[in-house]
Scaffold this motif. Structure first.
Motif, short mmCIF file in Angstrom:
data_model
loop_
_atom_site.label_atom_id
_atom_site.label_comp_id
_atom_site.label_asym_id
_atom_site.label_seq_id
_atom_site.Cartn_x
_atom_site.Cartn_y
_atom_site.Cartn_z
N ILE A 1 0.78 -1.23 -0.07
CA ILE A 1 0.02 -0.18 -0.09
C ILE A 1 0.82 1.26 0.17
O ILE A 1 0.37 2.07 -0.96
CB ILE A 1 -1.09 0.01 0.98
CG1 ILE A 1 -1.97 -1.11 1.12
CG2 ILE A 1 -1.51 1.26 1.37
CD1 ILE A 1 -2.68 -1.37 2.31
N GLN A 2 1.95 1.35 0.79
CA GLN A 2 2.83 2.37 0.86
C GLN A 2 3.58 2.74 -0.49
O GLN A 2 3.60 3.69 -0.79
CB GLN A 2 3.90 2.14 1.81
CG GLN A 2 3.31 2.51 3.45
CD GLN A 2 4.18 1.77 4.51
OE1 GLN A 2 5.38 1.45 4.20
NE2 GLN A 2 3.98 2.36 5.70
N ARG A 3 3.92 1.75 -1.21
CA ARG A 3 4.50 1.91 -2.67
C ARG A 3 3.38 2.43 -3.35
O ARG A 3 3.69 3.46 -4.26
CB ARG A 3 5.04 0.54 -3.05
CG ARG A 3 6.34 -0.33 -2.33
CD ARG A 3 6.81 -1.21 -3.12
NE ARG A 3 5.91 -2.47 -3.18
CZ ARG A 3 5.89 -3.02 -2.04
NH1 ARG A 3 6.85 -3.13 -0.84
NH2 ARG A 3 5.13 -4.28 -1.89
N PHE A 4 2.29 2.08 -3.54
CA PHE A 4 1.20 2.56 -4.21
C PHE A 4 1.07 4.24 -3.80
O PHE A 4 0.85 5.00 -4.66
CB PHE A 4 -0.06 1.96 -4.02
CG PHE A 4 -1.20 2.62 -5.03
CD1 PHE A 4 -1.53 2.15 -6.35
CD2 PHE A 4 -1.99 3.53 -4.64
CE1 PHE A 4 -2.20 2.75 -7.09
CE2 PHE A 4 -3.16 3.96 -5.44
CZ PHE A 4 -2.96 3.59 -6.84
N ILE A 5 0.99 4.35 -2.69
CA ILE A 5 0.87 5.79 -2.00
C ILE A 5 1.73 6.89 -2.70
O ILE A 5 1.48 7.81 -3.21
CB ILE A 5 0.73 5.68 -0.59
CG1 ILE A 5 -0.62 5.25 -0.06
CG2 ILE A 5 0.68 7.22 0.03
CD1 ILE A 5 -0.62 5.09 1.58
N TYR A 6 3.36 6.22 -2.43
CA TYR A 6 4.19 6.88 -2.82
C TYR A 6 4.02 7.03 -4.41
O TYR A 6 4.70 8.30 -4.71
CB TYR A 6 5.65 6.28 -2.38
CG TYR A 6 5.81 6.20 -0.85
CD1 TYR A 6 5.35 7.17 0.01
CD2 TYR A 6 6.55 5.23 -0.16
CE1 TYR A 6 5.35 7.04 1.35
CE2 TYR A 6 6.63 5.05 1.05
CZ TYR A 6 6.09 6.09 1.98
OH TYR A 6 5.93 5.93 3.23
#
Length: 314
Positions: free
Chosen positions: A231-236
């Motif tokens: 999820i964090q990779r998508f957010i970034y």
């Protein structure tokens, strides 16, 4: 149905041994056991070549498709052999020997290699993996000892804590051999992610020595780390200014392929958040350069794909 009736109504068939009729071949007499063994052996050799001795799937799309075809043929022949009176359910390894496979090779072929080839073919054909009709028939019973898997993960955690890296490497190999036999690929991936996290040092236990009953907690912790990371990779990438828990709430009830991500305007809110922040926060140069209207459309498509991949993985 008519052809099947003809077999039984034909007076010339009065002396036919019904057990030898192949119901999948329009009433034609089934081939002799030895002939089917010979055909299965030929298929096994082709699969051996395609998979580099059952190590990996081929790189080219052509060979991947051909391997898929041979797997279907293998399945059909194995089903025929298991229906024969010459097949021994007490000693299935005898048939494996006849067609040129070891128990380990069969488990790999019908397990991890079949899963990999289905994924590869699904991608090239642009279809969902569930649309590919290929459920493999096992000759030997695939027995996965889940207690043993938990013991191995506990051993790995303790070996890493004791800095016994040589033993840890062997334990990781043992875990992978066990997960190859799992039909539940989600659980297999969860176990392998946990093993990889322990081996890399990214995942540690709270208390040592770790016991097998502690492993469920490690599996859960590993899964949460992996989910948050995705999820964090998508957010970034897309420059959102949100917490991972906000995305998780949108994903938790999502069904792959269903239009259920914006039932209460959740997708709209995320897209608006991204449009307000992506120029400053996105770490993907291509995303950063998008015009707002193009970002809007690209974000929607990307989030739907991400959501589908996420629920398929976890």
């Amino acid at each position: 149905m008519n052809k099947a009736l003809e077999v039984y109504s034909n007076s010339d068939s009065a002396n036919i041994d019904i057990k030898k009729i192949d119901p999948t071949d329009g009433g034609v007499l089934a081939k002799p056991f030895e002939q089917v063994v010979s055909e299965a052996s030929e298929v096994v050799e082709k699969l051996r070549e395609f998979s580099s001795d059952f190590m990996d799937i081929p790189n080219s799309e052509k060979n991947q498709n051909e391997m898929m075809t041979e797997l279907r043929r293998y399945n059909r022949l194995v089903n025929q052999l298991k229906q024969s009176s010459d097949y021994s359910y007490d000693h299935p390894e005898d048939l494996l020997t006849l067609i040129g496979l070891t128990v380990e090779q069969e488990n790999t072929l019908t397990g991890s290699l079949t899963t990999q080839i289905k994924k590869a073919v699904a991608i090239t054909q642009g279809v969902d993996i569930s649309d590919l009709d290929l459920e493999m028939t096992h000759i030997s019973d695939v027995k996965v000892n889940y207690d043993y898997l938990r013991d191995l993960l506990a051993d790995l955690a303790n070996q890493m804590h004791d800095q016994d890296h040589e033993k840890a490497d062997q334990t990781v190999k043992d875990i992978r051999e066990e997960t190859k036999q799992l039909d539940d690929q989600k659980y297999a991936k969860q176990v392998e992610r946990t093993a990889n996290g322990l081996r890399s040092g990214e995942l540690t236990a709270g208390d040592y020595p770790v016991k097998s009953e502690d492993v469920e907690g490690l599996l859960t912790a590993s899964e949460n780390i992996s989910k948050r990371g995705a999820i964090q990779r998508f957010i970034y990438q897309w420059g959102l200014d949100v917490r991972t828990t906000e995305i998780e709430k949108v994903l938790v009830n999502h069904q792959k392929g269903q239009d259920d991500l914006n039932t209460m305007g959740q997708l709209d809110q995320l897209r608006q958040n991204g449009q307000a922040n992506y120029k400053e926060l996105a770490n993907d140069p291509e995303v950063k350069q998008l015009k707002k209207i193009k970002y809007r459309n690209a974000f929607s498509d990307a989030f739907i794909k991400f959501a589908d991949a996420f629920v398929e993985e976890y």
